[in-house]
Scaffold this motif. Structure first.
Motif, PDB file in Angstrom:
ATOM      1  N   PHE A  25     100.010  49.575  28.402  1.00 44.45           N
ATOM      2  CA  PHE A  25     101.367  49.847  27.940  1.00 44.45           C
ATOM      3  C   PHE A  25     101.635  49.147  26.614  1.00 44.45           C
ATOM      4  CE2 PHE A  25     105.852  48.775  27.521  1.00 44.45           C
ATOM      5  CZ  PHE A  25     106.476  49.995  27.752  1.00 44.45           C
ATOM      6  N   ASN A  26     101.257  47.879  26.530  1.00 46.98           N
ATOM      7  CA  ASN A  26     101.496  47.113  25.301  1.00 46.98           C
ATOM      8  C   ASN A  26     100.724  47.689  24.116  1.00 46.98           C
ATOM      9  OD1 ASN A  26     103.280  45.360  26.526  1.00 46.98           O
ATOM     10  ND2 ASN A  26     101.690  43.863  27.067  1.00 46.98           N
ATOM     11  N   ALA A  27      99.523  48.212  24.378  1.00 47.76           N
ATOM     12  CA  ALA A  27      98.721  48.822  23.314  1.00 47.76           C
ATOM     13  C   ALA A  27      99.421  50.077  22.784  1.00 47.76           C
ATOM     14  CB  ALA A  27      97.330  49.162  23.833  1.00 47.76           C
ATOM     15  N   LEU A  28      99.952  50.877  23.696  1.00 46.13           N
ATOM     16  CA  LEU A  28     100.669  52.090  23.287  1.00 46.13           C
ATOM     17  C   LEU A  28     101.940  51.734  22.517  1.00 46.13           C
ATOM     18  CD1 LEU A  28     100.293  54.197  26.565  1.00 46.13           C
ATOM     19  CD2 LEU A  28      99.260  54.697  24.338  1.00 46.13           C
ATOM     20  N   LYS A  29     102.601  50.693  22.974  1.00 44.19           N
ATOM     21  CA  LYS A  29     103.817  50.242  22.284  1.00 44.19           C
ATOM     22  C   LYS A  29     103.496  49.779  20.870  1.00 44.19           C
ATOM     23  CE  LYS A  29     107.498  46.780  22.522  1.00 44.19           C
ATOM     24  NZ  LYS A  29     108.062  45.608  23.251  1.00 44.19           N
ATOM     25  N   ALA A  30     102.402  49.027  20.720  1.00 40.75           N
ATOM     26  CA  ALA A  30     102.006  48.531  19.399  1.00 40.75           C
ATOM     27  C   ALA A  30     101.651  49.703  18.470  1.00 40.75           C
ATOM     28  CB  ALA A  30     100.829  47.575  19.531  1.00 40.75           C
ATOM     29  N   ASP A  31     100.957  50.697  19.030  1.00 39.27           N
ATOM     30  CA  ASP A  31     100.616  51.884  18.232  1.00 39.27           C
ATOM     31  C   ASP A  31     101.883  52.614  17.785  1.00 39.27           C
ATOM     32  OD1 ASP A  31      97.944  51.368  18.478  1.00 39.27           O
ATOM     33  OD2 ASP A  31      97.591  52.834  20.085  1.00 39.27           O
ATOM     34  N   PHE A  32     102.837  52.734  18.702  1.00 38.71           N
ATOM     35  CA  PHE A  32     104.099  53.411  18.400  1.00 38.71           C
ATOM     36  C   PHE A  32     104.819  52.705  17.250  1.00 38.71           C
ATOM     37  CE2 PHE A  32     108.640  53.991  18.809  1.00 38.71           C
ATOM     38  CZ  PHE A  32     108.781  55.352  19.092  1.00 38.71           C
ATOM     39  N   GLU A  33     104.881  51.396  17.317  1.00 37.72           N
ATOM     40  CA  GLU A  33     105.594  50.629  16.292  1.00 37.72           C
ATOM     41  C   GLU A  33     104.871  50.691  14.941  1.00 37.72           C
ATOM     42  OE1 GLU A  33     105.837  46.824  18.160  1.00 37.72           O
ATOM     43  OE2 GLU A  33     107.544  47.375  19.439  1.00 37.72           O
ATOM     44  N   SER A  34     103.537  50.720  14.988  1.00 35.96           N
ATOM     45  CA  SER A  34     102.768  50.837  13.752  1.00 35.96           C
ATOM     46  C   SER A  34     103.018  52.187  13.084  1.00 35.96           C
ATOM     47  CB  SER A  34     101.268  50.670  14.057  1.00 35.96           C
ATOM     48  OG  SER A  34     100.506  50.880  12.882  1.00 35.96           O
ATOM     49  N   LEU A  35     103.058  53.233  13.885  1.00 34.97           N
ATOM     50  CA  LEU A  35     103.342  54.576  13.360  1.00 34.97           C
ATOM     51  C   LEU A  35     104.757  54.632  12.780  1.00 34.97           C
ATOM     52  CD1 LEU A  35     101.788  56.667  16.270  1.00 34.97           C
ATOM     53  CD2 LEU A  35     100.904  56.499  13.937  1.00 34.97           C
ATOM     54  N   ARG A  36     105.683  53.984  13.476  1.00 37.39           N
ATOM     55  CA  ARG A  36     107.076  53.923  12.989  1.00 37.39           C
ATOM     56  C   ARG A  36     107.142  53.267  11.614  1.00 37.39           C
ATOM     57  NH1 ARG A  36     109.913  49.397  15.960  1.00 37.39           N
ATOM     58  NH2 ARG A  36     108.652  48.296  14.389  1.00 37.39           N
ATOM     59  N   ASP A  37     106.426  52.168  11.453  1.00 38.37           N
ATOM     60  CA  ASP A  37     106.455  51.454  10.172  1.00 38.37           C
ATOM     61  C   ASP A  37     105.805  52.268   9.056  1.00 38.37           C
ATOM     62  OD1 ASP A  37     107.702  49.381  11.468  1.00 38.37           O
ATOM     63  OD2 ASP A  37     105.874  48.195  11.749  1.00 38.37           O
ATOM     64  N   GLN A  38     104.836  53.100   9.389  1.00 38.93           N
ATOM     65  CA  GLN A  38     104.183  53.938   8.391  1.00 38.93           C
ATOM     66  C   GLN A  38     105.146  54.997   7.839  1.00 38.93           C
ATOM     67  OE1 GLN A  38     100.180  55.400   9.406  1.00 38.93           O
ATOM     68  NE2 GLN A  38     100.078  53.767  10.955  1.00 38.93           N
ATOM     69  N   ILE A  39     106.112  55.391   8.645  1.00 34.44           N
ATOM     70  CA  ILE A  39     107.121  56.350   8.167  1.00 34.44           C
ATOM     71  C   ILE A  39     107.904  55.741   7.015  1.00 34.44           C
ATOM     72  CG2 ILE A  39     109.303  57.474   8.779  1.00 34.44           C
ATOM     73  CD1 ILE A  39     108.158  58.036  11.524  1.00 34.44           C
ATOM     74  N   THR A  40     108.261  54.482   7.164  1.00 34.35           N
ATOM     75  CA  THR A  40     108.993  53.791   6.097  1.00 34.35           C
ATOM     76  C   THR A  40     108.157  53.744   4.821  1.00 34.35           C
ATOM     77  OG1 THR A  40     110.205  52.413   7.673  1.00 34.35           O
ATOM     78  CG2 THR A  40     110.055  51.613   5.408  1.00 34.35           C
ATOM     79  N   LYS A  41     106.869  53.464   4.963  1.00 33.97           N
ATOM     80  CA  LYS A  41     105.996  53.403   3.785  1.00 33.97           C
ATOM     81  C   LYS A  41     105.881  54.767   3.105  1.00 33.97           C
ATOM     82  CE  LYS A  41     103.216  49.608   5.657  1.00 33.97           C
ATOM     83  NZ  LYS A  41     101.883  49.186   6.169  1.00 33.97           N
ATOM     84  N   ALA A  42     105.736  55.811   3.911  1.00 31.32           N
ATOM     85  CA  ALA A  42     105.602  57.166   3.351  1.00 31.32           C
ATOM     86  C   ALA A  42     106.863  57.568   2.597  1.00 31.32           C
ATOM     87  CB  ALA A  42     105.305  58.159   4.477  1.00 31.32           C
ATOM     88  N   ALA A  43     108.025  57.291   3.188  1.00 32.68           N
ATOM     89  CA  ALA A  43     109.291  57.667   2.543  1.00 32.68           C
ATOM     90  C   ALA A  43     109.538  56.843   1.283  1.00 32.68           C
ATOM     91  CB  ALA A  43     110.450  57.491   3.518  1.00 32.68           C
ATOM     92  N   THR A  44     109.174  55.563   1.324  1.00 32.66           N
ATOM     93  CA  THR A  44     109.395  54.682   0.179  1.00 32.66           C
ATOM     94  C   THR A  44     108.518  55.057  -1.013  1.00 32.66           C
ATOM     95  OG1 THR A  44     109.995  52.857   1.648  1.00 32.66           O
ATOM     96  CG2 THR A  44     109.378  52.288  -0.604  1.00 32.66           C
ATOM     97  N   ASN A  45     107.317  55.505  -0.737  1.00 30.58           N
ATOM     98  CA  ASN A  45     106.369  55.819  -1.813  1.00 30.58           C
ATOM     99  C   ASN A  45     106.457  57.259  -2.304  1.00 30.58           C
ATOM    100  OD1 ASN A  45     105.096  53.249  -1.950  1.00 30.58           O
ATOM    101  ND2 ASN A  45     103.992  53.714  -0.062  1.00 30.58           N
ATOM    102  N   ALA A  46     107.362  58.030  -1.758  1.00 32.18           N
ATOM    103  CA  ALA A  46     107.483  59.443  -2.144  1.00 32.18           C
ATOM    104  C   ALA A  46     108.261  59.584  -3.442  1.00 32.18           C
ATOM    105  CB  ALA A  46     108.161  60.239  -1.028  1.00 32.18           C
TER     106      ALA A  46
END
Length: 273
Positions: free
Chosen positions: A110-131
Motif C-alpha cells: 500500500f505504501n509503495a502505491l501511495k508513494a508512486d501516486f504522490e510522485s506522479l502527482r508531483d510530476q504534473i506540477t513539473k510538466a505544467a510549470t515547464n510548458a
C-alpha cells in the motif's frame, strides 16, 4: 524641300524632334527592361505608384502577423504536449489509486502505491510549470489569455489560457490517500481531473486549428497583395522586348533622316558654281 535658306533647315529640325522623341521612348523601354517595372517611381505614374506602395507596405506588415501567429501556434503546441503528459500521468494515478483501494494489500504494498501516486502527482506540477514557449505559458496558470496579431491593422487573435496545473484540474499538492477507503474516493477525484484536463486540451486544440486556419489565410492574402502590386507596376517584358526592337530600328532611321536633312542645305552651294 525649298532651297532658299542656309540659316534655317526645317527638315533637319523636324528630323531632330522625331529622333529625340524616339530616343526618349527608347530610354523608357530600356529602363522598364532593366528594372522589370513599368512604374518604378512616382514620376512614372503617381496614382499607381502610391497605390502599389500602400499595398506593398500592407503585404510586408503581414510578415509580422505571420510571425506572431506562428508564436501562438508554438505556445499552444507546448501546452498540448504538456497536456498529453499530464493526462498520461493522471491515468497512471488512477491506476495506482485503484490498486491501493484493494483491502487485501499489506502495508508495504500500500505504501509503495501511495508513494508512486504522490510522485506522479508531483510530476504534473513539473510538466505544467515547464510548458513555456519564449517564456510564456498558457498552461501553468500565470496568465488568463494571450493575444496574437491577426491583421496588419493591429487587431488580435485571442487564445484563452487553460490551466493544467494541479489546481487547474481540481487537485492539490497534497492530494493523496491514507487508506484503501480514501484511495477508492481518490479514483473518482482523479477521474474528474482527467475529464477536466481533456476538456481543456480539446479547447486548446480548437484554438490551434483556428490559428492554423488564420495563418493560412494571411499567407494567401499576402500572396494576393503581392500579385496585385505586380499587376500594377510590373512590365510586360515580352511586349517591351518587341517594342525595343521597333524603337532601335526607328532610331537608326531617324539618324539617317537627320543626316539627309543636314546634307540638304549643302546643295545650295551648287547654285554658285
Amino acid at each position: 524641300m525649298a532651297l532658299n535658306s542656309i540659316n534655317t533647315n526645317s527638315g533637319a529640325l523636324i528630323a531632330l524632334q522625331n529622333l529625340n522623341s524616339t530616343n526618349s521612348e527608347l530610354a523608357t523601354v530600356q529602363q522598364r527592361i532593366n528594372t522589370g517595372k513599368k512604374v518604378g517611381s512616382a514620376k512614372d505614374n503617381g496614382a499607381i505608384w502610391a497605390t502599389a506602395k500602400n499595398q506593398s507596405s500592407t503585404a510586408s506588415s503581414l510578415n509580422s502577423v505571420k510571425d506572431s501567429l506562428q508564436r501562438g501556434q508554438s505556445t499552444i503546441d507546448v501546452a498540448l504536449a504538456a497536456g498529453d503528459t499530464i493526462t498520461d500521468l493522471l491515468g497512471k494515478m488512477k491506476e495506482k489509486a485503484l490498486a491501493a483501494s484493494d483491502t487485501s494489500l499489506n502495508t508495504a504494498s500500500f505504501n509503495a502505491l501511495k508513494a508512486d501516486f504522490e510522485s506522479l502527482r508531483d510530476q504534473i506540477t513539473k510538466a505544467a510549470t515547464n510548458a513555456k514557449f519564449n517564456g510564456v505559458s498558457i498552461a501553468d496558470g500565470t496568465t488568463t489569455k494571450l493575444t496574437f496579431l491577426a491583421n496588419s491593422d493591429g487587431s488580435g487573435f485571442t487564445v484563452t489560457a487553460k490551466t493544467l496545473s494541479l489546481a487547474g484540474i481540481g487537485l492539490t499538492t497534497t492530494s493523496t490517500f491514507a487508506d484503501a477507503t480514501a484511495a477508492k474516493t481518490m479514483i473518482t477525484t482523479v477521474s474528474t481531473a482527467l475529464q477536466t484536463a481533456t476538456n481543456k486540451l480539446a479547447s486548446l486544440g480548437t484554438s490551434s486549428v483556428g490559428l492554423d486556419t488564420h495563418l493560412t489565410f494571411v499567407g494567401k492574402l499576402q500572396d494576393s497583395l503581392d500579385a496585385g502590386v505586380g499587376n500594377l507596376v510590373d512590365a510586360d517584358l515580352a511586349k517591351e522586348s518587341a517594342k525595343l526592337q521597333s524603337l532601335q530600328t526607328k532610331q537608326q532611321l531617324g539618324v539617317q533622316a537627320l543626316s539627309i536633312a543636314n546634307q540638304a542645305s549643302s546643295s545650295i552651294l551648287s547654285l554658285f558654281r
